[in-house]
Design an enzyme around this catalytic site. Sequence first.
Site, mmCIF file in Angstrom:
data_model
loop_
_atom_site.group_PDB
_atom_site.id
_atom_site.type_symbol
_atom_site.label_atom_id
_atom_site.label_comp_id
_atom_site.label_asym_id
_atom_site.label_seq_id
_atom_site.Cartn_x
_atom_site.Cartn_y
_atom_site.Cartn_z
ATOM 1 C CD GLN A 7 -9.785 -3.075 10.510
ATOM 2 O OE1 GLN A 7 -9.238 -3.649 11.450
ATOM 3 N NE2 GLN A 7 -9.441 -1.840 10.128
ATOM 4 C CG HIS A 21 18.893 10.203 8.993
ATOM 5 N ND1 HIS A 21 19.937 9.584 8.337
ATOM 6 C CD2 HIS A 21 18.513 9.351 9.988
ATOM 7 C CE1 HIS A 21 20.192 8.416 8.918
ATOM 8 N NE2 HIS A 21 19.346 8.261 9.927
ATOM 9 C CG ASP A 59 -6.673 6.038 6.393
ATOM 10 O OD1 ASP A 59 -7.527 5.207 6.040
ATOM 11 O OD2 ASP A 59 -6.186 6.075 7.530
ATOM 12 C CB SER A 60 -11.385 5.474 4.430
ATOM 13 O OG SER A 60 -11.228 4.990 5.757
ATOM 14 N N GLY A 61 -10.272 7.964 6.336
ATOM 15 C CA GLY A 61 -10.734 8.818 7.419
ATOM 16 C C GLY A 61 -11.307 8.017 8.577
ATOM 17 N N GLY A 62 -11.572 6.742 8.333
ATOM 18 C CA GLY A 62 -12.161 5.910 9.385
ATOM 19 C C GLY A 62 -11.299 5.876 10.635
ATOM 20 C CG PHE A 63 -6.749 4.948 12.257
ATOM 21 C CD1 PHE A 63 -6.733 3.743 12.954
ATOM 22 C CD2 PHE A 63 -5.879 5.951 12.653
ATOM 23 C CE1 PHE A 63 -5.849 3.547 14.018
ATOM 24 C CE2 PHE A 63 -4.998 5.763 13.714
ATOM 25 C CZ PHE A 63 -4.989 4.559 14.395
ATOM 26 N N GLY A 79 -6.009 -2.432 11.488
ATOM 27 C CA GLY A 79 -6.227 -2.902 12.848
ATOM 28 C C GLY A 79 -5.006 -3.511 13.500
ATOM 29 C CG ASP A 112 -11.201 0.773 7.975
ATOM 30 O OD1 ASP A 112 -11.223 2.029 7.850
ATOM 31 O OD2 ASP A 112 -10.234 0.180 8.452
ATOM 32 C CB CYS A 137 24.365 11.072 6.940
ATOM 33 S SG CYS A 137 23.180 10.584 8.226
ATOM 34 C CB CYS A 172 20.555 10.734 3.712
ATOM 35 S SG CYS A 172 20.766 11.485 5.340
ATOM 36 C CG ASP A 188 0.712 4.315 6.290
ATOM 37 O OD1 ASP A 188 0.143 3.216 6.361
ATOM 38 O OD2 ASP A 188 0.420 5.274 7.024
ATOM 39 C CB CYS A 216 23.097 7.211 6.558
ATOM 40 S SG CYS A 216 21.750 8.007 5.660
#
Lengths: 380, 380
Positions: free
Chosen positions: B192, B338, B95-99, B219, B149, B312, B309, B269, B307
């Site tokens: 955005q 899990h 991520d750009s760090g903006g958030f 956003g 952004d 499980c 995994c 993500d 599941c």
Amino acid sequence: MTAPVRYRLIKTEKHTGARLGELITPHGTFPTPMFMPVGTQASVKLMSPEELKEMGAGVILSNTYHLWLRPGPEIVKEAGGLHKFMNWDQGILTDSGGFQVFSLAENRDITEEGVHFRSHLSGEKMFLSPEKAIQIENDLGPDIMMSLDECPPFFESYEYVRDSVARTSRWAERGLKAHCNPDTQGLFGIVQGAGFQDLREQSAKDLVSLDFPGYSIGGLSVGESKAEMNHVLDFTTPLLPENKPRYLMGVGSPDALIDGVIRGIDMFDCVLPTRIARNGTVMTHHGRLIVKNAKYAHDFTPLDPDCDCYTCTHYSRAYIRHLIKADETFGLRLTTYHNLYFLIHLMADVRQAIMDDNLIEFRQNLFDEYGYSDATTKNF
Amino acid sequence: MTAPVRYRLIKTEKHTGARLGELITPHGTFPTPMFMPVGTQASVKLMSPEELKEMGAGVILSNTYHLWLRPGPEIVKEAGGLHKFMNWDQGILTDSGGFQVFSLAENRDITEEGVHFRSHLSGEKMFLSPEKAIQIENDLGPDIMMSLDECPPFFESYEYVRDSVARTSRWAERGLKAHCNPDTQGLFGIVQGAGFQDLREQSAKDLVSLDFPGYSIGGLSVGESKAEMNHVLDFTTPLLPENKPRYLMGVGSPDALIDGVIRGIDMFDCVLPTRIARNGTVMTHHGRLIVKNAKYAHDFTPLDPDCDCYTCTHYSRAYIRHLIKADETFGLRLTTYHNLYFLIHLMADVRQAIMDDNLIEFRQNLFDEYGYSDATTKNF
């Protein structure tokens, strides 16, 4: 009936009392001397069973007192026993809970019958007797169980320790009688007696007469010096039968492991490697390293350049330091993995040194590299 | 010059806008739609890289703001980049760090030049510009980078969002110019515009004219309803070129993933699966389950009976509950594993449903089993 837990002596080192052998349990045969990781609450903190196997762990510990309080032995029994509950198909050893009652619980009152105390979690009144300890251990289902003992302080009075040792012997006998699964679980007696030679002798004599499949040495690494501990081992291990395993409880520093092996100890356990790992400290072939320190911020070498564990072959000091500083628990997984691997592989090297009859030289190299002063009380 | 990050469309589902494709990166080619685990501080909390691979993770996220503050991009660069630093040889997206500047940092002051703020860790004054974000991301070396952004609140005024979108477009252009490694790292622009259709259109148009190798939609999942989010996607994804990957940022609940896929999203993500796992909550084929609850104390079935995994297939609800109640972090490793496996495999099932042209039926089954009410705003 064959005892469920047996010991096979392969050889004794030429210059010391060190023994190369095998511990035979219902869940596998494991080379000794060995270090056993501690999983107090049915989990070796942060590690998966697969990781423990990968690093060569054989037997792991769990704790009767802690599992009694939480989740309760009835749940573990209902799960099909501790092995199934925690997904560990190799050896498990449980402590009796005695040590924790004396170190953690509140308002202790020791009687001939057992110990009254309050849970350190809930404050609830509880009572642990030799029979109750065995019943819990039978429910938990480890391969190796411990008798309920009292672990008096190392510097307690002679009179107190004398009476305590006598009671621990009576408790050992009561536990043996209460044991419901002697064909699937091996019960060990615990030799006590603090630093008093005659009391250690009495304790060993009492327990050996009861013919346990193995013997523990308790009451050490509780504040006495390394020299004092080694001195007690000097006169205690010769009292134990050669054909039974000997387990030194609660000892896990590299120097103490080697000095214990030299005196004929086969099994060790300690929270030390996992506890210091969670504090960002690791054991290396060149001494202890506190990876959190600022000087490692730009250090892209492994924790221990002479280690081939997963951590040391994949991660740098700088990365692990970053994780720990940033409260990323994966950093503590990495230090924990390394420390356990280090001790488990140290014991593999010790076994090789016994095979090669050069344990004293091996010890000297380790002490020099690690920066240990020599605490031994005996010349070899 | 071939772009380092490309998208290959394999097919579009017959009844929806869902796309089956591949994301091609310098560290591997990964099937889409995909869910990407989040490793904010260069570690997916509690997981090893090997575990992430075992569960089928392809690309993982890390965060520019967090790594800028700690350990600092110069250390990561010195280590040879983020892949080497954290032992991950597959895809990484930052991520750009903006958030984070807008959600975590203090005393923000947004200017045309960039954002002045104080570190949430040290209180130190810092300045993030589009060029600085790119410089940090160039130092970190992920496969996919984000432009700086501004992420305005969903219910901000039209005038504010209009000006913000225009600035985000100018920042995207500045970032593109500052990008030093266009042949090894792919830079995405972030669309955005909050809930305003014409502003989303303007944003997409601006960014598409700059010809980024991929487009993010930002956003969303910031307080608006699922119906509102779906509505924005309905009119936003058609604005993006078919031959580029589309990444919906910060979305990770099963219903939102499927509804995003249906609208043509390729990448997602979210910290949701790992965050709720550390709180003892797991996603299952039959809805959410809070394994800490007392009713699971004697429940020896897996977290999710459907599941397969590692968690499980090896551990019971009763054991995991015990670990979490006893503060044993291994319990959180198991729930984290899990939850990530669940979402990653949900996306594999989604890809199969696209292949089979039965995504709507697949969605309905999941919603019924999970107990979701239907938040979609469009009939298919």
